[in-house]
Design an enzyme around this catalytic site. Structure first.
Site: not given
Ligand SMILES: O=C(O)/C=C/C(=O)CC(=O)CC(=O)O
Ligand SMILES: [Ca+2]
Ligand SMILES: [Mg+2]
Length: 405
Positions: A122, A124, A129, A138, A195, A197, A229, A233, A236, A240, A249, A253, A353
């Site tokens: 996956d 990004y 996004h 952050r 998500e 995608e 996906d 949250r 995560q 993460y 995650k 999916t 978002e």
């Molecule tokens: O910025 C982060 O820490 C996390 C980002 C995501 O959750 C995004 C991810 O799974 C990838 C995506 O779908 O764009």
């Molecule tokens: Ca994703």
């Molecule tokens: Mg997933």
């Protein structure tokens, strides 16, 4: 549908210029591969047994197989040959008598997973996004990390939990922080998200040590599907750092059941966005974006319309990057774009978002509001692309309903 002898009461997006592939089950017959045309499935196993594909492929077992794995592996020449013959059979009235008895209404078939998912990656690749998530996760740092404009960031997901549209989604349990600075607790996620995608399906594998350049994208990739996906949250956010998404995650999916062949997306190609800084040479070549329009429906209310065309990193760059270290590809590898979000608030591809981490809930048609998903909620992602002469190439849909466990 204008070119086909088949007519359907309403446009399905499954016209003669699309011909997406899937796997169908109907009646007592074991699973077989099929092409969607209008409101029908055209089962290729039955068609091959009836002799309609004689001489098209050296190995007819490709068409009588229980899923698309063998067709994926057969490569672009075989893909073109099957598509050309299917176009003839479904486009020319002279074949109507032979084909019509084989057709099955789409609402009379079930669709198992169309292929065996090998590895799942996956990315990004939507700048909007990535910046939104950066601001939410952050808040004290710059929204984009410095590497983001130099390479398509991605992670390896869990291929064993890639499921087909309609599969119930079990609310995951996990560790989360109930409040900033509090001790972690374990239990059902309270921030279950989607998500929106687009995923690309690899057909032709590579050896270890081999790389796939940007120019070689179409030699390996068979087609595209919609991907949801699902993401927890709260799990995560706690887990993460520093290794990236893990259990937040990996629980599910979902993908749409019909794979739109790359050839059907020729009209949808758009110039990739300008990239600054210019990427390193292994990410350069002849590549393009796709003008796909996505739609996110939550319990029947459209909450977002994400545009795929503006994605910063293109699918060919994603594939080139993913193989640039010499990692091999397998038939059935799935790599997804990452969440597709556009610049407008109504174009964001995730609830985190759309609701800004739950602070600004979305209102649904029944008057209720959502920060994140509730048990019983159903999410439907749809998508389409421009086809020839103003027609649309439909992706069908990927749906999922949330269950507690
Ligand atoms: O910025 C982060 O820490 C996390 C980002 C995501 O959750 C995004 C991810 O799974 C990838 C995506 O779908 O764009
Ligand atoms: Ca994703
Ligand atoms: Mg997933």
């Amino acid at each position: 549908m204008t070119d086909s002898w088949l007519t359907t009461p309403e446009p399905t997006g499954f016209g003669l210029d699309n011909l997406p592939y899937g796997t169908v089950v109907h009646g007592d017959r074991p699973p077989q591969i099929a092409i969607a045309i209008g409101g029908h499935a055209f089962p290729l196993g039955a068609a091959a047994e009836a002799g309609l594909f004689d001489g098209v492929l050296p190995d007819t077992g490709v068409l009588t197989a229980p899923n698309l794995d063998r067709l994926l592996a057969a490569g672009p020449a075989a893909w073109r040959a099957v598509r050309a013959r299917a176009t003839e059979l479904l486009g020319s009235r002279s074949h109507a008598e032979a084909v019509r008895p084989l057709l099955v209404r789409l609402d009379a078939v079930s669709n198992p997973l169309p292929f065996t998912v090998a590895d799942y990656v996956d990315f990004y690749s939507s700048r909007e996004h990535a910046e939104n998530l950066g601001r939410i996760f952050r808040p004290d740092s710059a929204p984009l990390l410095p590497n983001w404009t130099h390479l398509p960031i991605g992670y390896h997901g869990r291929s064993g939990t890639v499921v087909v549209s309609g599969t119930p989604i079990m609310r995951p349990h996990g560790q989360r922080l109930p409040a900033p600075g509090a001790e972690p607790v374990f239990g059902p996620t309270t921030r279950l998200d989607i998500e929106a995608e687009v995923g690309f399906v690899v057909g032709v594998p590579t050896r270890m040590g081999q790389t796939v350049s940007v120019d070689e994208f179409a030699d390996h990739v068979f087609g595209a599907v919609l991907v949801n996906d699902w993401s927890a949250r709260d799990i995560q956010a706690w887990e993460y750092q520093p290794l990236g998404p893990f259990l937040g995650k990996s629980f599910a999916t979902s993908i749409s059941p019909w794979i739109v062949p790359l050839e059907a997306l020729a009209e949808a190609r758009v110039a990739p966005p300008r990239q600054d800084p210019v990427p390193l040479p292994h990410l350069l070549g002849d590549h393009w974006g796709y003008d796909l329009s996505l739609r996110v429906d939550l319990n029947g209310t459209t909450v977002s319309r994400p545009p795929f065309a503006g994605l910063y990193w293109t699918p060919a760059q994603q594939l080139a990057h993913m193989t640039s270290n010499g990692a091999s590809l397998r038939t059935g590898d799935l790599f997804a774009s990452g969440t597709v979000s556009g610049p407008q608030p109504g174009q964001r591809g995730s609830l985190i978002e759309l609701t800004w981490n739950g602070a600004e809930p979305v209102r649904l048609a029944d008057g209720s509001t959502r920060g994140f998903l509730a048990d019983g909620d159903t999410v439907v992602l749809g998508g389409s692309a421009p086809g020839r002469d103003g027609t649309r190439i439909g992706f069908g849909a990927v749906t999922g309903t949330i269950h507690s466990r």
